[in-house]
Write an enzyme that holds these catalytic residues in place. Structure first.
Site, PDB file in Angstrom:
ATOM      1  N   GLU A 248      43.830 100.342 -64.507  1.00 55.70           N
ATOM      2  CA  GLU A 248      44.920 100.851 -63.791  1.00 55.70           C
ATOM      3  C   GLU A 248      45.656  99.780 -63.107  1.00 55.70           C
ATOM      4  OE1 GLU A 248      43.613 104.036 -61.053  1.00 55.70           O
ATOM      5  OE2 GLU A 248      44.612 103.041 -59.500  1.00 55.70           O
TER       6      GLU A 248
ATOM      7  N   LYS B 108      34.054 103.553 -63.433  1.00 58.52           N
ATOM      8  CA  LYS B 108      35.301 103.972 -62.500  1.00 58.52           C
ATOM      9  C   LYS B 108      35.953 102.685 -62.059  1.00 58.52           C
ATOM     10  CE  LYS B 108      38.350 105.979 -60.447  1.00 58.52           C
ATOM     11  NZ  LYS B 108      38.433 105.798 -59.067  1.00 58.52           N
TER      12      LYS B 108
ATOM     13  N   HIS C 142      37.930 101.310 -64.958  1.00 54.97           N
ATOM     14  CA  HIS C 142      39.004 102.216 -64.968  1.00 54.97           C
ATOM     15  C   HIS C 142      40.015 101.604 -63.899  1.00 54.97           C
ATOM     16  CE1 HIS C 142      41.489 105.305 -63.181  1.00 54.97           C
ATOM     17  NE2 HIS C 142      41.136 105.870 -64.397  1.00 54.97           N
ATOM     18  N   ASN C 143      39.757 101.292 -62.705  1.00 53.74           N
ATOM     19  CA  ASN C 143      40.681 101.054 -61.679  1.00 53.74           C
ATOM     20  C   ASN C 143      41.250  99.736 -62.133  1.00 53.74           C
ATOM     21  OD1 ASN C 143      39.808 103.195 -60.452  1.00 53.74           O
ATOM     22  ND2 ASN C 143      40.222 102.260 -58.461  1.00 53.74           N
TER      23      ASN C 143
ATOM     24  N   SER D  83      38.417 110.115 -60.945  1.00 48.72           N
ATOM     25  CA  SER D  83      39.728 109.613 -61.148  1.00 48.72           C
ATOM     26  C   SER D  83      40.750 110.909 -61.209  1.00 48.72           C
ATOM     27  CB  SER D  83      39.790 108.799 -62.297  1.00 48.72           C
ATOM     28  OG  SER D  83      41.300 108.311 -62.276  1.00 48.72           O
TER      29      SER D  83
HETATM   30  C1  6PG Z   1      42.092 107.230 -59.303  1.00 47.23           C
HETATM   31  C2  6PG Z   1      42.585 105.881 -58.508  1.00 47.23           C
HETATM   32  C3  6PG Z   1      41.949 106.000 -57.019  1.00 47.23           C
HETATM   33  C4  6PG Z   1      42.476 104.880 -56.288  1.00 47.23           C
HETATM   34  C5  6PG Z   1      44.015 104.848 -56.117  1.00 47.23           C
HETATM   35  C6  6PG Z   1      44.369 103.572 -55.181  1.00 47.23           C
HETATM   36  O1  6PG Z   1      41.451 106.871 -60.431  1.00 47.23           O
HETATM   37  O2  6PG Z   1      42.324 108.299 -58.990  1.00 47.23           O
HETATM   38  O3  6PG Z   1      42.010 104.771 -59.034  1.00 47.23           O
HETATM   39  O4  6PG Z   1      40.839 106.238 -57.072  1.00 47.23           O
HETATM   40  O5  6PG Z   1      41.845 104.909 -54.968  1.00 47.23           O
HETATM   41  O6  6PG Z   1      44.635 104.512 -57.281  1.00 47.23           O
HETATM   42  O7  6PG Z   1      44.026 102.382 -55.257  1.00 47.23           O
HETATM   43  P1  6PG Z   1      44.252 100.953 -54.517  1.00 47.23           P
HETATM   44  O8  6PG Z   1      44.622 101.238 -53.380  1.00 47.23           O
HETATM   45  O9  6PG Z   1      43.273  99.943 -55.208  1.00 47.23           O
HETATM   46  O10 6PG Z   1      45.706 100.812 -55.744  1.00 47.23           O
END
Ligand code: 6PG
Length: 465
Positions: free
Chosen positions: A190, A183, A186-187, A128
């Protein structure tokens, strides 16, 4: 230069940045990309680091350019391309070689690949931090056998971001798909962090009538306090940016339809499979889906009229609401990981996850230090029950209630903040309302229920015969 033991396949934005990072930390690296010109352009543009990079034109040449045991990092799109690369590498590698999928794989695929009996070692790692992170220090959530982690540890910890106490943000999460699972969560978080920030932005814009230029310093101020985090920091920058084409705030020119590659959705689906509630993340995924339905939203506004002219909310309340929402969201995310660890047999260590997220990744924030400490006290306890966060929640909940209530009364949709509050209220209610659901289930399907006094009564009086 000695032959590299590290290789990398896929020189897209993330792959190229990661390869430069690895070379910069002193590890010679062989690289290959499907389009040969990309490989050579990358090498030509690598400056001083080019001396440690071996460009190769075929997968065979990549393998031949490396010394064993080889460790080859795949930075290709998730899904079939990973399976294709594994199949292509199979006849070329030795059993002691290792292939590392560093893309955003679905952890079920990583579990499947790890169990597939590949003729070489296999790891799946979550990386990430976007391009900047990959180049100068990502957070790395590694999954795979401990022996493979031990082999790659030096490389991963050298290239990873460092927390303020100097600890590298790269660690072993567990076997198989554990790294990609962490991960994914995490997303999901996010998505939720971003959605809650977008919701308070919406209250400021539509409820308080503030301009983007007025909103930017509010985020910047919040970034000095409990909310200090990468996402709040960049929200200040995004709100403050001028439109280079027409002048005025760029934010006002950006179409209000959020993209997504699906990792947040995977997290929501997996939470349903595990039966573990993550409503803040689910609300964030839902809100992204609604955001893309622009035509329907416009029709809805035409039919029902626009939202309120003004809403009475204090900026301090918005800050406190965001703090509360964030704690509730992380409490859900960590609870989900605890459930997954049991389900998939991973030795997921919650404080370790929190520590890996402290720097380099998109959700890095000051609060993760406190979360790591609270989880270390009692890793299985829900974060909302940890004394440190209970204190925070007692202080911030009244503001979250006021903000959610104002949104509900005035027609400002605040799905993630509302979902966090509803979950909190369910989680603090010892005597819930599911007795009614059990009564209904027994009424129409004779599903039975338990009595609170422990007496035996298989069914209610509605049961015939
Ligand atoms: C990271 C992010 C990355 C992710 C983008 C876009 O941890 O660096 O999570 O892996 O691909 O943030 O994600 P979306 O297109 O689903 O918003």
């Amino acid at each position: 230069m000695q032959k590299p033991q590290v290789g990398l396949v896929g020189l897209g934005t993330m792959g190229a940045a990661l390869a430069l990072n690895i070379a910069e930390k002193g590890f010679p690296i062989a690289v290959w990309n499907r389009t040969t010109s990309v490989t050579h352009d990358f090498h030509a543009g690598a400056g001083d680091l080019a001396a440690r990079i071996v460009p190769t034109d075929t997968l065979q040449a990549l393998v031949a350019a490396m010394a064993g045991p080889r460790s080859i990092i795949l930075m290709v799109p998730a899904g079939q391309p990973v399976d294709d690369q594994l199949a292509a590498l199979a006849p070329l590698l030795q059993p002691e070689d290792l292939v590392i999928d560093a893309g955003n794989a679905n952890f079920h695929d990583t579990n499947r690949r790890a169990a597939a009996g590949l003729p070489f070692g296999f790891m799946g790692i979550g990386v990430s931090g976007g391009e900047e992170g990959a180049r100068h220090g990502p957070a790395i959530m590694a999954g795979g056998l401990p022996i493979h982690w031990q082999r790659m540890r030096k490389v991963f910890q050298a290239i990873a971001a460092r927390a303020e106490d100097g600890t590298p943000c790269a660690d072993h999460m567990g076997e198989g798909g554990a790294g990609h699972f962490v991960k994914a969560v995490h997303n999901g978080i996010e998505y939720a962090d971003m959605q809650m920030i977008a919701e308070v932005y919406g209250v400021m814009r539509d409820g308080l009538g503030m301009s983007a230029a007025e909103i930017a310093p509010v985020f910047a101020r919040w970034n000095e306090g409990v909310l200090r985090s990468y996402l709040v920091e960049i929200s200040a920058a995004v709100a403050g940016a001028a439109d280079p084409v027409k002048g005025g705030p760029l934010l006002d020119m950006i179409v209000d339809a959020a993209g997504q590659k699906g990792t947040g959705r995977w997290t929501a689906i997996e939470a349903q499979n595990l039966g573990t509630p993550i409503p803040v993340i689910e609300a964030a995924v839902m809100a992204r889906n609604v955001s893309s339905r622009r035509g329907e939203r416009a029709a809805g506004e035409a039919l029902y009229g626009p939202g309120p002219e003004r809403v009475e909310v204090a900026l301090d309340d918005l800050e406190q609401a965001l703090i509360a929402g964030k704690i509730l969201c992380y409490a859900q995310g960590f609870a989900m990981m605890t459930a997954a660890a049991g389900e998939f047999g991973w030795a997921l260590d919650m404080p370790r996850v929190a520590r890996v997220w402290r720097a380099g990744c998109i959700i890095r924030s000051a609060m993760l230090n406190d979360m790591a400490e609270a989880l270390a006290e009692d890793p299985g306890r829900n974060l909302m029950l940890a004394p440190f966060f209970a204190d925070h929640l007692r202080r911030t909940l009244p503001a979250l209630r006021r903000v959610v209530a104002a949104g509900a009364l005035h027609g400002l949709g605040l799905p993630a903040l509302s979902a966090g509050l509803a979950w909190f209220d369910l989680m603090r209610t010892a005597r819930g309302t599911a007795n009614m659901i059990q009564g209904q289930r027994d009424f129409f399907g004779l599903h039975g229920f338990q009595r609170i006094d422990g007496l035996d009564q298989p069914h209610g009086p509605w049961a015939k015969g």
